[in-house]
Write an enzyme that holds these catalytic residues in place. Structure first.
Site, PDB file in Angstrom:
ATOM      1  N   CYS A  77       0.832  -1.208   0.000  1.00  0.00           N
ATOM      2  CA  CYS A  77       0.000   0.000   0.000  1.00  0.00           C
ATOM      3  C   CYS A  77       0.865   1.255   0.000  1.00  0.00           C
ATOM      4  O   CYS A  77       1.831   1.350   0.759  1.00  0.00           O
ATOM      5  CB  CYS A  77      -0.922   0.005   1.217  1.00  0.00           C
ATOM      6  N   CYS A  83      -0.624   5.781   7.255  1.00  0.00           N
ATOM      7  CA  CYS A  83      -1.879   5.276   7.802  1.00  0.00           C
ATOM      8  C   CYS A  83      -1.631   4.370   9.003  1.00  0.00           C
ATOM      9  O   CYS A  83      -0.742   3.510   8.983  1.00  0.00           O
ATOM     10  CB  CYS A  83      -2.639   4.518   6.712  1.00  0.00           C
ATOM     11  N   CYS A  86      -2.316  -0.256   9.445  1.00  0.00           N
ATOM     12  CA  CYS A  86      -1.353  -1.362   9.394  1.00  0.00           C
ATOM     13  C   CYS A  86      -0.044  -0.917  10.035  1.00  0.00           C
ATOM     14  O   CYS A  86       0.302   0.259  10.009  1.00  0.00           O
ATOM     15  CB  CYS A  86      -1.082  -1.795   7.955  1.00  0.00           C
ATOM     16  N   CYS A 165      -7.024   1.513  -0.137  1.00  0.00           N
ATOM     17  CA  CYS A 165      -6.612   0.692   1.005  1.00  0.00           C
ATOM     18  C   CYS A 165      -6.489  -0.730   0.497  1.00  0.00           C
ATOM     19  O   CYS A 165      -7.474  -1.324   0.043  1.00  0.00           O
ATOM     20  CB  CYS A 165      -7.623   0.767   2.142  1.00  0.00           C
ATOM     21  N   GLN A 275     -16.427 -11.770  11.922  1.00  0.00           N
ATOM     22  CA  GLN A 275     -14.993 -11.805  11.651  1.00  0.00           C
ATOM     23  C   GLN A 275     -14.712 -11.039  10.364  1.00  0.00           C
ATOM     24  O   GLN A 275     -15.406 -11.227   9.360  1.00  0.00           O
ATOM     25  CB  GLN A 275     -14.503 -13.254  11.529  1.00  0.00           C
ATOM     26  N   GLU A 325     -24.543 -15.731  24.730  1.00  0.00           N
ATOM     27  CA  GLU A 325     -23.995 -14.447  24.281  1.00  0.00           C
ATOM     28  C   GLU A 325     -24.646 -13.336  25.097  1.00  0.00           C
ATOM     29  O   GLU A 325     -25.818 -13.432  25.467  1.00  0.00           O
ATOM     30  CB  GLU A 325     -24.272 -14.261  22.784  1.00  0.00           C
ATOM     31  N   ASP A 352     -24.485 -12.164  30.503  1.00  0.00           N
ATOM     32  CA  ASP A 352     -23.146 -11.588  30.620  1.00  0.00           C
ATOM     33  C   ASP A 352     -22.242 -12.618  31.290  1.00  0.00           C
ATOM     34  O   ASP A 352     -22.380 -12.896  32.485  1.00  0.00           O
ATOM     35  CB  ASP A 352     -23.210 -10.303  31.438  1.00  0.00           C
ATOM     36  N   CYS A 399      -8.336 -13.750  20.881  1.00  0.00           N
ATOM     37  CA  CYS A 399      -7.820 -12.571  20.179  1.00  0.00           C
ATOM     38  C   CYS A 399      -6.790 -11.839  21.033  1.00  0.00           C
ATOM     39  O   CYS A 399      -6.375 -10.736  20.691  1.00  0.00           O
ATOM     40  CB  CYS A 399      -8.957 -11.632  19.779  1.00  0.00           C
TER      41      CYS A 399
END
Length: 445
Positions: A77, A83, A86, A165, A275, A325, A352, A399
């Site tokens: 890019c 930017c 990334c 992008c 995702q 959830e 929760d 994550c």
């Protein structure tokens, strides 16, 4: 009186890069002081300019690579040094993945010296054109007579002026100039702080966040733009609950994506959590279900299930699947997706999972398999309940390797072994580490 910021040297300085920081910057030590340098890799000799000078550390940006690392590549890019979307485009994708594997290994070792019995092969996919969701800032700069559309610049809150992008899907990433022209032509351009884009398998949705009511002319301009591209057009005059579609007015109200391995299709609203890397998601879900080793007589618990990304495919393999959830809206979406795929062996609950679950009927049952896909804070409270829930095998999708490692240590203490672990390159060109781990209950001797 406010303290005046120290004036920065204008002349570039030399630096030898020793290692990489957690956010992807090169680290150099000069005169006993640490300097974090953007666009620099370990082993490189660079010339850099200071961007900040602080008492304990400095920050800078490489302006010349004197001796390049063999891991350096040309960024895909043109905006990679400006930017903030990334941080590692100048590092080869293969080395990026190796670094993420090292981060996971280090985090597991840091929390109690954990080491999986098996390291899974990394899950990889396209490194450009992969991102299907984005929220971009919009800023009308009256003094310059221009409108900016893009992500934040590195290390500050200014919006970067982008033309393209390369990590967004091409249908979106190659239309940023068109989006900027659209925004600049609106009467309300100074009252639009952001736009959001979301893509399913076949459709793209554009959401306009506006602080004041839009004029009829502005609405027609937005409609014309979206109709020309075949995009869905949404307006958001307030919080997320105010998002509504203005085109098309008829037909399917959802975007959707498919899991070909399971033969299912999941519908979602553009603001729902999904995702962002569709290719990795299509690989991740069957991998997780294979690692769970589900049989038709199994009952499976899916914690932090969202709209059913794992739950719906799991129901094709299991006798029964229970999804939990926090969001009632996601529970409704889960049932919607169950009906969409003619599945009746599921149930969803809103709760929760950071709170006490002892009063919940689903938490008083036992399960054969459990899948956990928590937010960055992890799932420590739920992990403590694993022995009571009874599953002999757990798959944990993470994550955040730090909270995965913490929770893994707790599971080990509760009688589980860390059977396998590996990384999934969900966010190429960033330092974000997505990982997966398998735990099995140790047999009593």
């Amino acid at each position: 009186m406010a303290r005046r910021r120290k004036q920065l040297p204008e002349t570039p300085e030399p630096a030898s890069i020793e290692t990489l920081s957690h956010d992807g910057r090169g680290i150099a030590r000069r005169d006993g002081k640490t300097t974090f340098i953007d666009n620099a890799l370990p082993g490189e000799e660079v010339m850099f300019k200071f961007t900040y000078m602080r008492r304990k550390f400095d920050e800078g940006k490489a302006v010349e690579i004197v001796t390049a690392s063999p891991d350096r590549v040309t960024p895909p890019c043109e905006h990679s040094t400006l930017c903030g979307g990334c941080s590692l485009q100048h590092m080869s994708p293969e080395v990026q993945v190796s670094r993420k594997q090292a981060v996971l290994r280090e985090q597991l070792a840091h929390f109690g010296g954990l080491e999986p019995e098996e390291w899974l092969a990394p899950l990889t996919g396209p490194v450009t054109g992969y991102r299907s969701k984005a929220r971009m800032g919009v800023k009308y700069v009256e003094a310059k007579g221009e409108t900016l559309v893009g992500f934040r610049e590195k290390r500050n809150s200014f919006i970067a002026q982008l033309h393209t992008c390369e990590v967004l899907i091409p249908d979106v990433g190659h239309r940023i100039d068109e989006l900027r022209t659209l925004m600049h032509g609106l009467e309300s351009r100074s009252r639009i702080p952001q736009i959001e884009l979301a893509a399913g398998d076949d459709d793209v949705a554009l959401i306009i966040r506006h602080l004041d009511p839009l004029s009829e002319a502005d609405q027609q301009a937005l409609l014309g733009f979206c109709q020309n591209l075949g995009w869905h057009c949404y307006l958001q005059p307030g919080n997320e609950s105010t998002v509504h579609r203005i085109w098309p007015q008829e037909g399917e109200q959802r975007l959707y994506y498919k899991h070909p391995s399971a033969g299912v299709e999941l519908a979602f609203h553009p603001t729902d959590f999904t995702q962002v890397n569709a290719e990795i998601n299509r690989k991740m879900v069957p991998l997780a279900l294979d690692l769970l080793d589900i049989s038709p007589d199994h009952t499976v618990l899916d914690l932090f299930c969202g709209l059913g990304n794992f739950t719906i495919p799991a129901a094709k393999r299991a006798g029964k699947v229970v999804g939990v959830e926090v969001s009632q809206a996601m529970v409704e979406r889960g049932y919607e997706n169950a009906r969409r795929n003619s599945l009746e062996n599921l149930e969803f609950h809103a709760w929760d999972l950071s709170q006490d679950v002892s009063g919940q009927a689903w938490a008083r049952q036992t399960y054969d398999r459990i899948l956990i896909d928590p937010p960055r804070t992890g799932a420590l409270e739920m992990v403590k309940l694993m022995p009571r829930l009874g599953a002999s095998k757990i798959v944990y999708v993470s994550c955040n390797p730090a909270t995965l490692a913490r929770d893994a240590g707790e599971l080990m203490a509760l009688g589980y072994r860390l059977k396998a672990a590996g990384v999934m390159d969900m966010f190429p060109h960033t330092t974000h580490v997505e990982s997966i781990a398998v735990f099995e209950k140790m047999k009593k001797k």
